[in-house]
Scaffold this motif. Structure first.
Motif, short mmCIF file in Angstrom:
data_model
loop_
_atom_site.label_atom_id
_atom_site.label_comp_id
_atom_site.label_asym_id
_atom_site.label_seq_id
_atom_site.Cartn_x
_atom_site.Cartn_y
_atom_site.Cartn_z
N PRO A 32 7.30 -4.00 34.81
CA PRO A 32 6.95 -5.29 34.22
C PRO A 32 5.46 -5.61 34.36
O PRO A 32 4.86 -6.18 33.46
CB PRO A 32 7.81 -6.30 34.98
N SER A 33 4.86 -5.22 35.49
CA SER A 33 3.43 -5.48 35.66
C SER A 33 2.60 -4.66 34.67
O SER A 33 1.55 -5.11 34.22
CB SER A 33 2.99 -5.22 37.10
N ALA A 34 3.08 -3.47 34.29
CA ALA A 34 2.37 -2.66 33.29
C ALA A 34 2.44 -3.36 31.93
O ALA A 34 1.45 -3.37 31.18
CB ALA A 34 2.96 -1.26 33.21
N VAL A 35 3.59 -3.94 31.60
CA VAL A 35 3.73 -4.69 30.35
C VAL A 35 2.75 -5.87 30.36
O VAL A 35 2.00 -6.09 29.41
CB VAL A 35 5.17 -5.19 30.12
N MET A 39 -0.47 -6.51 27.90
CA MET A 39 -0.57 -7.70 27.05
C MET A 39 -1.87 -8.45 27.33
O MET A 39 -2.50 -8.98 26.41
CB MET A 39 0.64 -8.61 27.25
N LYS A 40 -2.31 -8.46 28.59
CA LYS A 40 -3.59 -9.08 28.91
C LYS A 40 -4.74 -8.30 28.27
O LYS A 40 -5.69 -8.88 27.76
CB LYS A 40 -3.77 -9.19 30.42
N VAL A 48 -7.51 -13.53 21.66
CA VAL A 48 -6.52 -14.53 21.25
C VAL A 48 -5.37 -14.53 22.24
O VAL A 48 -5.00 -13.48 22.77
CB VAL A 48 -6.03 -14.26 19.81
N LYS A 49 -4.83 -15.69 22.52
CA LYS A 49 -3.67 -15.80 23.40
C LYS A 49 -2.41 -15.49 22.60
O LYS A 49 -2.19 -16.05 21.53
CB LYS A 49 -3.60 -17.21 23.99
#
Length: 171
Positions: A32-35, A39-40, A48-49
Motif C-alpha cells: 500500500p505504501s508503494a501505491v 500516486m504522490k 494536480v491533486k
C-alpha cells in the motif's frame, strides 16, 4: 513517456477503480505504501491533486475523474493492440449481458456462435450496469430496457413476457 510515468498511470487506474490503496496494492502485488508513493509522484509530475484521503479509502478529485477517463481508454487501446499483435488472424468479440442471460442463454449458444464466427475469440462478460463503450472494450451489450442509451445504437431482440409465479398453496 518514461516507464515510471506509465507505471504510475497504471497504478492510478487501479487505485481509481478500487478507491482504496490497500485493495489496489493487492491487485497490483505491491505494498500500500508503494501505491501511495506512486500516486504522490504522479500528483507531483502533473502538479494536480488526484485523491482526497478518507478514513476508509480515497475519493477522486474532479481532475482525477477527467484523467481516469482518458487513461482508462488509452490502456484499453494498448491492451487491444497487444492482443491483436499476439493473434493477428483472430478477432475478438466481447459480449456483455446481465449474469442470467450469460449463464442461461449465451453460454448455451457459444458453440453455435463459434461455428458462425470461426476467426473470432468470443468472450462473455456478466455485468448489471449499462456498458460505457468509450471506456470498455466491449462490442455489444444485451440488456433489458427501453433502448434509449447514450452513445449506443439499440436493436430490439424480443418482447419480454412477465408473469407471476406462486406456490400451489397460494391459490
Amino acid at each position: 513517456m518514461n516507464t515510471s510515468l506509465l507505471s504510475n498511470l497504471h497504478t492510478f487506474v487501479v487505485a481509481a477503480e478500487q478507491l482504496n490503496f490497500s485493495r489496489a496494492s493487492d491487485l497490483l502485488h505491491i505494498t500500500p505504501s508503494a501505491v501511495s508513493h506512486q500516486m504522490k509522484q504522479l500528483e507531483t509530475h502533473l502538479d494536480v491533486k488526484l485523491f482526497v484521503r478518507k478514513s476508509k479509502g480515497v475519493a477522486l478529485t474532479n481532475e482525477a475523474k477527467l484523467l481516469y477517463s482518458s487513461v482508462k481508454k488509452a490502456f484499453s487501446e494498448i491492451e487491444s493492440g497487444v492482443e491483436k499483435a499476439q493473434a493477428p488472424n483472430t478477432q475478438k468479440l466481447v459480449i456483455a449481458a446481465i449474469p442470467s442471460v450469460v449463464s442461461c442463454v449465451l453460454v448455451n449458444k457459444l458453440a453455435e456462435l463459434q461455428a458462425l464466427l470461426p476467426n473470432y475469440q468470443i468472450q462473455f462478460i456478466s455485468q448489471h450496469h449499462i456498458v460505457n463503450f468509450e471506456q470498455q472494450n466491449i462490442d455489444c451489450h444485451i440488456h433489458f430496457g427501453n433502448g434509449k442509451y447514450a452513445n449506443a445504437v439499440a436493436k430490439k431482440l424480443a418482447n419480454e413476457v412477465v408473469y407471476p409465479v406462486c406456490a400451489p398453496e397460494c391459490d
